[in-house]
Design an enzyme around this catalytic site. Structure first.
Site, PDB file in Angstrom:
ATOM      1  CE  LYS A  52      -3.766   2.004   2.797  1.00 53.42           C
ATOM      2  NZ  LYS A  52      -4.592   1.794   4.015  1.00 53.42           N
TER       3      LYS A  52
ATOM      4  CB  SER B 234      -8.085   0.621   5.909  1.00 48.34           C
ATOM      5  OG  SER B 234      -8.824   1.812   6.006  1.00 48.34           O
TER       6      SER B 234
ATOM      7  CB  SER C 250      -7.733   3.473   3.012  1.00 49.06           C
ATOM      8  OG  SER C 250      -6.892   2.933   4.040  1.00 49.06           O
TER       9      SER C 250
END
Lengths: 63, 480
Positions: B80, B181, B157
């Site tokens: 990420k 997330s 996210s």
């Protein structure tokens, strides 16, 4: 949740204090959600078991 | 990814050591899968095609020479883009983040650990700006779409790690979880995602969102793959004062305890119906069938009621908003329009709480921890829905009312508490969209959480289902 008459004034003051200049539609959304949000936070002061509880924070004198 | 390529890290590791594949072949396969789906899916912010192949070649040479770095040796992973990697800059999908927020060319400790274990980093995956908010079409970043229905969000996210896992763009990936997330994109995309015990994995080298909530966690096909990753990722780091010094287990070996047998494990279940605004028609049967499988694996299932549910959900939001608003001062004062709509709105919310509110939240949080600890003396694990609705349509998401768009999501509660919680796929809606449950356990008993997920996945194959690539879709409207 019904809107309190002061929500707009309170949100405006808080944003001013924070130095934020935000768009009108964003401010309207914040004002619209403020009363419900405030009620949820106020409920945290009514949890009986919390009366003598310490916060879930730790701090050390050593870095 | 080609149908004959290994789908899981466990399978890939076996194939590598059997000599039936190579790290280069694995990396080429995931790169081909990414090519099939991108740019339509919005998986990556940056791909490291050349360096990944070079690292794969090194991994192959080491294995040939008898140097085996362990189960992640030669395995392609995505990271990420709020976690630092040596290959290139970390953007946090933001126009605001300064390039010098971290040392250029330096891995975050968790990435360094994976790399030292032989993993191959194939790229940086998309997120929401600063890991908060929702997709914003007005900003120059990809809109992460769901591979099961590209009109829907992948979840966030850790958006690109979730949809990239489902698409086969890597065999495992790193996400971060502050309110869900890791678990949300895992659930929406039909893969497995673990929010480890708070502090289990150091978050140094990771752009912060909520200091007392953030955790780096693995997304992978299976609980077993998550266990392999966590064994490498876990352990303290001096740069993260909240990282935990508790001993790190071999989480994968722990799965072999009982080998899928949950006899003696007591599982509490709360369907959270009383807090759920909407439920997919398929959900009650999916949830019930998942519990039947756990029961069939030997677990004892009992009903429980999560204590202080509304309060701890409020606390998650208040804490995340307050901590992130502090971090983003003074940028939100001077660069408001540079932020995405969803992120800046959330940070502004943080300025509407008082300091006593924040402290009171942390006091109630302590009460919540104690109450949950008491409940977890009666049961060993707790199962709840990750979400009772599948991934939302991008066109229907409202950045200024995020919790309305995610009204069926039940991840926030466990973030306030810090308990290990894993999202496990349990089937599909009538429209073919993935659904999932959460399995939560006692702090630092991540191994038991993983073991329950593994036991379930030994009896089912939802976690192995793969979406089918299709021709690129026409542009889809996204709320701004």
């Amino acid at each position: 949740m019904s809107q309190t008459p002061d929500s707009e004034a309170i949100v405006s003051a808080l944003l001013t204090m924070a130095g934020l200049s935000i768009f009108d539609d964003e401010k309207a959304a914040l004002v619209g959600g403020f009363a419900a949000n405030r009620a949820a936070v106020d409920a945290l002061y009514k949890v009986p078991e919390v009366r003598y509880e310490v916060p879930a924070l730790t701090w050390s004198s050593v870095v | 990814m080609a149908a004959d390529e290994p789908l899981t890290i466990v399978e890939a590791g076996r194939a590598l050591r059997a000599g039936t594949t190579t790290s280069r072949a694995l990396v080429q396969a995931v790169q081909a899968a990414a090519d099939q789906w991108e740019p339509d899916l919005g998986i990556f912010l940056a791909r490291f095609n050349d360096t990944a192949l070079q690292a794969a070649d090194v991994a192959d040479q080491e294995l040939a020479a008898g140097v085996d770095r362990g189960p992640l040796h030669g395995i392609p992973l995505g990271v990420k883009d709020i976690i630092a990697t040596a290959e290139g800059p970390t953007t946090a999908q933001s126009l605001v983040l300064e390039p010098d927020w971290t040392v250029a060319g330096q891995d975050a400790p968790v990435v360094a650990r994976l790399r030292n274990a032989g993993a191959v980093i194939v790229g940086k995956t998309s997120t929401n700006e600063y890991a908060i908010g929702m997709p914003d079409a007005s900003k120059p970043f990809p809109i992460p779409r769901n591979p099961w229905d590209r009109e829907r969000w992948s979840g966030g996210s850790s958006a690109g790690t979730g949809n990239g896992m489902a698409a086969g763009a890597f065999l495992g990936g790193l996400g971060t979880d502050t309110g869900g997330s890791v678990r949300m994109p895992a659930a929406y995309c039909g893969v497995t995602g673990l929010k480890a015990t708070f502090g289990r994995v150091p978050k140094s080298g990771c752009v912060p969102l909520g200091y007392t909530l953030d955790g780096v966690g693995p997304l992978a096909r299976s609980a077993a793959d998550c266990a392999l990753m966590l064994s490498v990722m876990a352990g303290p780091d001096p740069e993260d004062p909240m990282s935990a010094w508790q001993p790190v287990e071999d989480y994968f070996s722990a799965l072999s305890l009982g080998a899928g047998d949950l006899t003696g494990v007591r599982i509490g279940v709360d369907n959270l119906d009383r807090f759920t605004a909407a439920t997919d028609d398929a959900w009650p049967a999916l949830f019930s069938t998942a519990l039947d499988e756990l029961r069939a694996a030997g677990a004892t299932i009992v009903d429980v009621e999560l204590p202080l549910f509304r309060e701890l959900v409020t606390i998650q939001s208040l804490t995340m908003a307050s901590e992130s608003a502090a971090y983003h001062m003074p940028d939100i004062q001077g660069r408001w329009a540079d932020y995405s709509v969803g992120a800046r709105y959330f940070f502004a919310t943080g300025t509407t709480y008082s300091a006593p509110d924040y402290i009171q939240a942390q006091r109630v949080r302590r009460v919540g921890q104690k109450t949950m600890a008491a409940l977890l003396t009666e049961v060993d694990l707790i199962v709840t829905p990750t979400s009772t609705l599948p991934a939302p349509l991008l066109a229907e998401m409202v950045p200024r009312r995020p919790r309305v768009s995610l009204s069926a999501l039940h991840t926030f509660y466990w973030s306030s508490l810090g308990n290990p919680t894993m999202s496990v796929p349990v089937g599909f809606t009538g429209a073919g969209l993935p659904m999932a449950v959460q399995v939560s356990g006692r702090p630092f008993e991540d191994a038991l959480v993983l073991r329950a997920g593994d036991a379930y996945q030994r009896r089912t194959d939802f976690h192995l289902a793969r979406p089918v690539p299709r021709p690129a879709a026409a542009p889809i409207a996204v709320s701004a």
